[in-house]
Design a protein around this motif. Structure first.
Motif, short mmCIF file in Angstrom:
data_model
loop_
_atom_site.label_atom_id
_atom_site.label_comp_id
_atom_site.label_asym_id
_atom_site.label_seq_id
_atom_site.Cartn_x
_atom_site.Cartn_y
_atom_site.Cartn_z
N LEU A 20 16.43 -85.36 98.78
CA LEU A 20 15.10 -85.33 98.16
C LEU A 20 14.98 -84.15 97.21
CD1 LEU A 20 13.16 -86.14 101.42
CD2 LEU A 20 13.02 -87.53 99.36
N GLY A 21 14.25 -84.38 96.11
CA GLY A 21 13.91 -83.29 95.21
C GLY A 21 15.04 -82.83 94.31
N TYR A 22 14.91 -81.59 93.83
CA TYR A 22 15.83 -81.01 92.87
C TYR A 22 17.12 -80.55 93.55
CZ TYR A 22 14.18 -76.73 95.03
OH TYR A 22 13.88 -75.76 95.96
N ASP A 23 18.14 -80.29 92.75
CA ASP A 23 19.42 -79.77 93.24
C ASP A 23 20.07 -79.04 92.07
OD1 ASP A 23 21.64 -79.20 94.70
OD2 ASP A 23 22.47 -81.22 94.68
N ILE A 24 19.99 -77.72 92.06
CA ILE A 24 20.34 -76.91 90.88
C ILE A 24 21.69 -76.23 91.06
CG2 ILE A 24 19.66 -74.95 89.45
CD1 ILE A 24 17.87 -77.36 89.16
N TRP A 25 22.53 -76.33 90.02
CA TRP A 25 23.77 -75.57 90.02
C TRP A 25 24.04 -75.00 88.64
CZ3 TRP A 25 28.84 -77.16 88.00
CH2 TRP A 25 28.81 -78.38 87.33
N ALA A 26 24.83 -73.94 88.58
CA ALA A 26 25.21 -73.30 87.32
C ALA A 26 26.55 -73.87 86.89
CB ALA A 26 25.30 -71.79 87.49
N GLU A 27 26.56 -74.57 85.77
CA GLU A 27 27.78 -75.17 85.26
C GLU A 27 28.69 -74.13 84.62
OE1 GLU A 27 28.53 -79.30 83.03
OE2 GLU A 27 27.55 -77.80 81.77
N SER A 28 28.08 -73.20 83.87
CA SER A 28 28.84 -72.14 83.21
C SER A 28 27.91 -70.99 82.89
CB SER A 28 29.51 -72.65 81.92
OG SER A 28 28.50 -73.07 81.00
N ALA A 29 28.49 -69.84 82.58
CA ALA A 29 27.66 -68.68 82.24
C ALA A 29 28.48 -67.69 81.42
CB ALA A 29 27.14 -68.01 83.50
N THR A 30 27.80 -66.95 80.56
CA THR A 30 28.40 -65.84 79.82
C THR A 30 27.51 -64.62 79.96
OG1 THR A 30 27.26 -66.42 77.75
CG2 THR A 30 29.46 -67.35 78.09
N ALA A 31 28.13 -63.45 79.90
CA ALA A 31 27.39 -62.19 79.91
C ALA A 31 27.99 -61.30 78.84
CB ALA A 31 27.49 -61.52 81.28
#
Length: 524
Positions: free
Chosen positions: A322-333
């Motif tokens: 149920l509901g949302y399911d959030i993940w980070a596919e990629s990131a830069t800093a």
């Protein structure tokens, strides 16, 4: 042909001379436990003790108006405060549905006795209910909603407020005698918007989707994720209930998938007996309950029978769909000048959008000062988007920053977790820092898998060393970034790049010279 060769060589030269900022790639793995603001919902206080904090994040509260006022002029919400406080002590938030009368709950008369009344047949029995077409009842409803919003507008203990009040136990479906005309219902929606704020995200209002069509302000607010839809007749595949005949089935399904909604099985068409949560009960043959919930964009499922009859394992299994399911596919800093800019590609794998305000927070150390930004709740189901957080740079060059999900709308005990294999037990993801546009060292090939063990705890030595927040960790990071060996390697790498670039330039010059000479001979 010659021009194509020249263009290709130029692109190679650019790629060699101008390396891009490497994005840290992450992998998806559904987070453990039940996420805030979604799941299978019990009645307030009725969840068995052994399931507390595990199989639910929400509780349903039916609140009679008469528990707050005796005359619709002054209001006291001490009892509601107590209900909310008890739920938050269990690590839950509540869904409130106020009502004037109920054919099934006590008290049946949930309205002040100074309101006009009438006799009506409700659920096969004749009973006394408020005269919902009376202006005095409408005025009482407006006063109640205004007082409710004045007290609870910013309450983290409330996840959703269902419009309620009218109808049997606050349900806007049923016999014409139990609900007022549509203009009165749309006026109540406007009252809620005025009481809780047109641009607030922390409290949503559950109303039947069809009613929204008659209220432009409500539709506009829905676009801002201010409304949350609720459906008392879930799991009817044809969507042919007469109360929403004016709303095309496919249009309603699309809207529900887009914005998310709460659902409740219809006891008249669903077998909610033993094991229905595990087997699917009234679902079409071959369709699992999880698939049915996801296909309609469900955020929460309310059924007291589920909590009374289903196992804790079944409750958690269904809640996870149920509901949302959030993940980070990629990131830069990227550290440039006085700041570090963290950009995260966020993907929502869930059934519905996030209903409350959620941000990405970044810090140089796990227990260091965080800076939060990025409207994650704007990412709808099946969609993705980039969020950006800017934090001040620190002395030296930090090897990484740490990012997590956060929200001001949580209660104590609730956690927003990334659905990532690399996320540690505290919910952090580690992102290498690129300094002044120069690429950071690539992570070891096994760094993605070694950052967490099977239980989700951190085992990456570089990650653990940077997470302590101690002065020794900071000084170690600073000194390593200024190591003479690092400087020598940087000079060597730059020399190689310049050498390769000059070589390619010479080759290009020779090729161009040969092409021009050949063209001259051909013309001659």
């Amino acid at each position: 042909m010659a021009r194509t060769v020249v263009l290709a060589l130029v692109l190679v030269l650019v790629a060699v001379a101008l390396p891009g900022v490497p994005a840290r790639q992450f992998t998806y793995r559904k987070a453990e436990g039940v996420r805030p603001w979604c799941g299978v919902v019990p009645l307030a206080g009725s969840e068995p003790a052994d399931r507390k904090r595990t199989a639910a994040s929400l509780e349903q509260v039916f609140f009679p108006v008469s528990f707050s006022t005796g005359d619709c002029t002054t209001f006291n919400f001490d009892f509601l405060h107590e209900l909310i406080s008890n739920a938050t002590d269990r690590g839950h938030q509540v869904i409130i549905r106020p009502y004037f009368f109920s054919s099934t709950l006590e008290p049946n008369r949930g309205y002040p006795l100074n309101l006009p009344e009438k006799r009506a047949t409700v659920g096969g029995r004749t009973m006394t209910i408020p005269d919902f077409d009376s202006s005095k009842v409408e005025e009482c409803a407006d006063s109640f909603v205004s007082a409710l919003g004045n007290i609870f507008q910013d309450s983290n203990g409330i996840a959703y407020v269902q419009a309620g009040l009218y109808g049997d136990t606050g349900s806007w479906q049923g016999d014409r005698d139990t609900i007022p005309q549509t203009s009165t219902l749309t006026a109540l929606i406007t009252a809620y918007l005025e009481a809780f704020g047109f641009n607030q995200y922390d409290i949503n209002i559950g109303v039947p989707a069809a009613i929204l069509q008659t209220n432009p302000a409500a539709l506009e607010s829905l676009e801002r994720r201010r409304f949350h839809l609720h459906d008392d007749f879930f799991l009817e595949p044809s969507f042919s209930s007469s109360w929403r005949a004016e709303d095309p089935a496919q249009a309603e399904l699309t809207r529900r998938r887009q914005y998310g909604h709460g659902v409740q099985p219809n006891p008249e068409t669903c077998d909610v007996g033993d094991g229905w949560l595990a087997s699917g009960g009234c679902i079409d043959a071959g369709v699992s309950l999880e698939d049915a919930l996801r296909s309609t964009g469900a955020t929460y499922l309310f059924s007291q029978d589920a909590f009374e009859r289903a196992s804790a394992a079944d409750l958690e299994r269904v809640s996870r769909e149920l509901g949302y399911d959030i993940w980070a596919e990629s990131a830069t800093a990227v550290q440039e000048g006085a700041t570090i800019t963290v950009t995260v590609r966020v993907v929502n794998e869930g059934a519905s959008a996030i209903p409350n305000n959620v941000e990405v927070c970044a810090s140089v150390e796990r227990d260091g000062r965080e800076h939060c930004d990025g409207d994650v709740d704007g990412v709808r189901a099946g969609a993705s988007g980039a969020v950006e957080v800017v934090i001040p740079r620190v002395q030296g060059a930090p090897p990484a920053v740490f990012i997590r999900l956060a929200s001001v709308s949580l209660v104590e005990g609730q956690v927003l977790a990334w659905s990532n294999s690399e996320a540690d037990a505290a919910g952090f993801l580690r992102v290498p820092v690129d300094v002044e546009g120069e690429p950071s060292p690539s992570p070891r090939p096994d760094s993605a898998s070694s950052s967490t063990d099977s239980a989700g705890s951190s085992t990456d030595s570089s990650s653990a060393g940077s997470s302590t927040g101690s002065s020794s960790s900071s000084s170690s990071s600073s000194s390593s970034s200024n190591d003479p060996l690092d400087t020598t390697m940087l000079v060597v790498v730059m020399a190689v790049i310049v050498g390769v670039g000059l070589t390619v330039a010479v080759v290009l010059t020779v090729i161009i010279f040969i092409i021009r000479r050949r063209s001259s001979f051909e013309r001659a």
